[in-house]
Design an enzyme around this catalytic site. Structure first.
Site, PDB file in Angstrom:
ATOM      1  N   PHE A 102     -42.451  11.582 -55.568  1.00  0.00           N
ATOM      2  CA  PHE A 102     -42.595  11.003 -56.589  1.00  0.00           C
ATOM      3  C   PHE A 102     -44.831  10.769 -56.652  1.00  0.00           C
ATOM      4  O   PHE A 102     -45.517  10.833 -56.989  1.00  0.00           O
ATOM      5  CB  PHE A 102     -42.588   9.780 -57.329  1.00  0.00           C
ATOM      6  CG  PHE A 102     -40.737   9.962 -57.757  1.00  0.00           C
ATOM      7  CD1 PHE A 102     -40.635  11.380 -58.200  1.00  0.00           C
ATOM      8  CD2 PHE A 102     -40.164   9.003 -57.856  1.00  0.00           C
ATOM      9  CE1 PHE A 102     -39.171  11.629 -58.724  1.00  0.00           C
ATOM     10  CE2 PHE A 102     -38.737   9.563 -57.832  1.00  0.00           C
ATOM     11  CZ  PHE A 102     -37.919  10.858 -58.740  1.00  0.00           C
ATOM     12  N   ASP A 256     -31.664  -6.274 -68.594  1.00  0.00           N
ATOM     13  CA  ASP A 256     -30.403  -5.191 -69.132  1.00  0.00           C
ATOM     14  C   ASP A 256     -30.035  -4.869 -70.173  1.00  0.00           C
ATOM     15  O   ASP A 256     -29.952  -4.061 -70.912  1.00  0.00           O
ATOM     16  CB  ASP A 256     -29.344  -5.232 -67.786  1.00  0.00           C
ATOM     17  CG  ASP A 256     -28.911  -4.182 -68.079  1.00  0.00           C
ATOM     18  OD1 ASP A 256     -29.583  -2.853 -67.851  1.00  0.00           O
ATOM     19  OD2 ASP A 256     -27.487  -3.658 -67.810  1.00  0.00           O
ATOM     20  N   HIS A 261     -31.116  -3.632 -76.570  1.00  0.00           N
ATOM     21  CA  HIS A 261     -30.262  -3.536 -77.005  1.00  0.00           C
ATOM     22  C   HIS A 261     -30.131  -4.364 -77.458  1.00  0.00           C
ATOM     23  O   HIS A 261     -30.057  -4.109 -79.302  1.00  0.00           O
ATOM     24  CB  HIS A 261     -29.352  -3.323 -76.566  1.00  0.00           C
ATOM     25  CG  HIS A 261     -29.122  -2.071 -75.371  1.00  0.00           C
ATOM     26  ND1 HIS A 261     -29.592  -1.020 -75.049  1.00  0.00           N
ATOM     27  CD2 HIS A 261     -28.126  -2.009 -74.270  1.00  0.00           C
ATOM     28  CE1 HIS A 261     -30.084  -0.096 -74.079  1.00  0.00           C
ATOM     29  NE2 HIS A 261     -28.864  -0.947 -72.956  1.00  0.00           N
TER      30      HIS A 261
HETATM   31  C1  BG6 Z   1     -27.405   0.394 -70.545  1.00  0.00           C
HETATM   32  C2  BG6 Z   1     -27.010  -0.543 -69.166  1.00  0.00           C
HETATM   33  O1  BG6 Z   1     -27.878   0.154 -70.815  1.00  0.00           O
HETATM   34  O2  BG6 Z   1     -26.445   0.265 -71.216  1.00  0.00           O
HETATM   35  C3  BG6 Z   1     -25.310  -1.287 -68.636  1.00  0.00           C
HETATM   36  O3  BG6 Z   1     -28.025  -0.606 -68.756  1.00  0.00           O
HETATM   37  C4  BG6 Z   1     -25.005  -0.994 -69.970  1.00  0.00           C
HETATM   38  O4  BG6 Z   1     -26.124  -2.096 -68.667  1.00  0.00           O
HETATM   39  C5  BG6 Z   1     -24.860  -0.386 -70.616  1.00  0.00           C
HETATM   40  O5  BG6 Z   1     -23.655  -0.696 -68.689  1.00  0.00           O
HETATM   41  C6  BG6 Z   1     -23.915  -0.064 -71.988  1.00  0.00           C
HETATM   42  O6  BG6 Z   1     -24.427   1.501 -72.558  1.00  0.00           O
HETATM   43  P1  BG6 Z   1     -23.160   1.779 -73.580  1.00  0.00           P
HETATM   44  O7  BG6 Z   1     -23.422   2.750 -74.500  1.00  0.00           O
HETATM   45  O8  BG6 Z   1     -21.642   2.244 -72.551  1.00  0.00           O
HETATM   46  O9  BG6 Z   1     -23.101   0.720 -74.590  1.00  0.00           O
END
Ligand code: BG6
Length: 506
Positions: A102, A256, A261
């Protein structure tokens, strides 16, 4: 594929010819998510006619090796199986591999040459998407080199072709580092070229939140502190950290899952109606929610770490026994918190958020819990009836259910809660596209609605950085262990119980 959450989506958007370069093309995300997403976009006829994908990574391999590997990934992880051999035989001709470190200028010079050759041979017209699926520490360096070797264009001066960069999360490590990262990349990349991905925003059920709220007239008048008692947002996973020990030791669950999210879910559920469906209008309203969040009080957040236990009857190890995890690690794998959105709509309504690894099941849900009905008519022996709950199941078993009280047939007239249930799967009869399909496609069409803007990221960090600082100061103190397969530490129950409420049973 149209995006109901964008003005552009209402007319049909076309993808222009382009090259997608994936940095970190031999990594886990490429295998599990990006390769299947590209394959399914291609099969559904959604890739532009002139489309090429170049994998950029450090391991040596040939185009042929890369193609074989991606085929294996597609056959393992694609939502549509088995691999369509006829389609694949054409599709694989659009896949190339480029080996470089990179930080190596020569590698970027050679990439620029390769992309120019691809343009003239395949008609990709100089349009570029760069997908940075690498460790966050490489983001500024890669972006700087892409600019240096002429692959990121000046957004103001270049009108006949475009370049866009998709940046994986986490964007920064806390408030200060996120702002520093933004300052670094802004030297080379305009905000309109920056696509900060949060794959939750690509989930159909998450996009449906706005349609559900604003395309139905019955909910809006109830969606406020006059009627809502509280809101619970849960992101529960039964998996542990798997092979991601290094990553998780750096990040922990708050960075995370919660910072990105869950804060996106919170913003979408609490925001005001936007003035239009443009990316700017929607993101403006989401930011206002984050700006209105009151600093989270000491005592309103707890963390936990999973200990050994059982998942589906199988014994599993604790977090500290996982590969690449320190035996005395203080990294959290569970977070629960209570926060308040101090604005006219939500004043006084608690939002309870919880998320953890190695909980009993995979379930992401937003529950709007309504206030008690006055007990004057139907209260039985002083016992209150269940509250109405609108539960939006993000995954799995995507759908929406409403809990209402109902008279049991017969003369004694007891009252019982029942559920009205809508399920995507059974109603629409088709598996929704994967989040990554939607988001890659949106980026190729230049729609950033479902990506995080820099101020959203900063405000989210501002809310959560004090929690990280408090935990860093405490070290191992107040870090309860919870048995794998349980619903998290007892402290999380205490947090909600002090308000005479309890977590929903999922
Ligand atoms: C990711 C995280 O962003 O989302 C993970 O880094 C997590 O730790 C994952 O398991 C969950 O994604 P999904 O789409 O399976 O709910």
């Amino acid at each position: 594929m149209t995006n109901p959450l964008s003005e552009a989506g209402r007319s049909s958007r076309a993808t222009a010819p382009c090259v997608l370069v994936i940095f970190g093309a031999t990594g886990d995300l490429t295998s599990r998510k990006l390769a299947p997403a590209l394959y399914n976009l291609g099969r559904d006829g959604l890739l532009p006619p002139n489309f090429i994908c170049v994998g950029f990574a450090r391991r040596k391999k040939t185009n042929e090796d890369f193609r074989q590997e991606l085929k294996g990934d597609v056959s393992s992880f694609s939502r549509s199986k088995p691999v369509d051999e006829l389609f694949w035989s054409h599709f694989q001709e659009q896949l190339f591999y480029h080996c470089s470190e990179f930080d190596n200028d020569e590698g970027y010079r050679a990439l620029a040459t390769l992309l120019a050759q691809i343009d003239s041979k395949y008609g990709t017209r100089g349009n570029r998407v760069f997908y940075l699926s690498v460790q966050p520490k490489f983001f500024p360096m890669i972006i700087e080199k892409l600019r240096k070797f002429g692959m990121i264009y000046d957004a103001h001066k270049t009108k006949d072709k475009w370049s866009r960069v998709i940046i994986e999360k986490p964007f920064g490590h806390d408030s200060a580092s996120a702002e520093e990262l933004q300052t670094q990349i802004a030297q080379y990349l305009h905000e309109t070229q920056t696509y900060r991905i949060d794959h939750y925003l690509g989930k159909e059920t998450v996009q449906n939140l706005l349609v559900f709220r604003f395309a139905n007239s019955i909910f809006e008048s109830l969606w406020n502190s006059n009627h809502v008692d509280h809101i619970q947002i849960t992101v529960s996973e039964d998996i542990g950290i798997g092979s991601r020990g290094h990553f998780f030791e750096e990040e922990g669950l708050l960075r995370d899952i919660v910072q990105n999210h869950m804060m996106q879910l919170l913003s979408l559920v609490a925001m005001e109606p936007p003035v239009s469906l443009s990316a700017g209008a929607i993101r403006d309203e989401k930011v206002k929610v984050l700006q209105s969040v009151r600093p989270i009080a000491e005592g309103d957040f707890v963390r936990g770490q999973y200990a050994p236990g059982f998942i589906d009857g199988q014994g599993v190890c604790g977090y500290r026994e996982e590969k690449d995890v320190a035996p005395n690690s203080t990294v959290e794998t569970y977070v629960a918190l209570r926060l308040f959105v101090d604005n006219w709509r939500w004043a006084g309504v608690p939002f309870y958020l919880r998320s953890g690894k190695r909980l009993p099941k995979r379930a992401t849900e937003i529950a709007i819990v309504f206030k008690d009905a006055p007990g004057v008519l139907f209260q039985q022996n002083g016992k209150k009836h269940d509250r109405n709950v609108l539960a939006i199941r993000i995954q799995p078993d995507e759908g929406i259910s409403m809990k209402i009280n109902c008279k049991v047939p017969g003369p004694s007239s007891p009252i019982q809660p029942v559920k009205m249930d809508f399920r995507y799967g059974s109603y629409f009869g088709a598996a929704p596209p994967e989040a990554y399909e939607r988001l890659i496609w949106d980026c190729m069409t230049g729609d950033s609605t479902l990506f995080a803007r820099s101020d959203e990221v900063f405000h989210s960090w501002k809310i959560l950085t004090p929690l990280l600082e408090a935990w860093a100061a405490k070290g191992a103190q107040d870090l309860p262990q919870y048995a794998s397969g349980s619903w998290g530490p007892e402290e999380a129950n205490t947090l909600i119980a002090k308000d005479n409420r309890s977590w929903r049973k999922l």
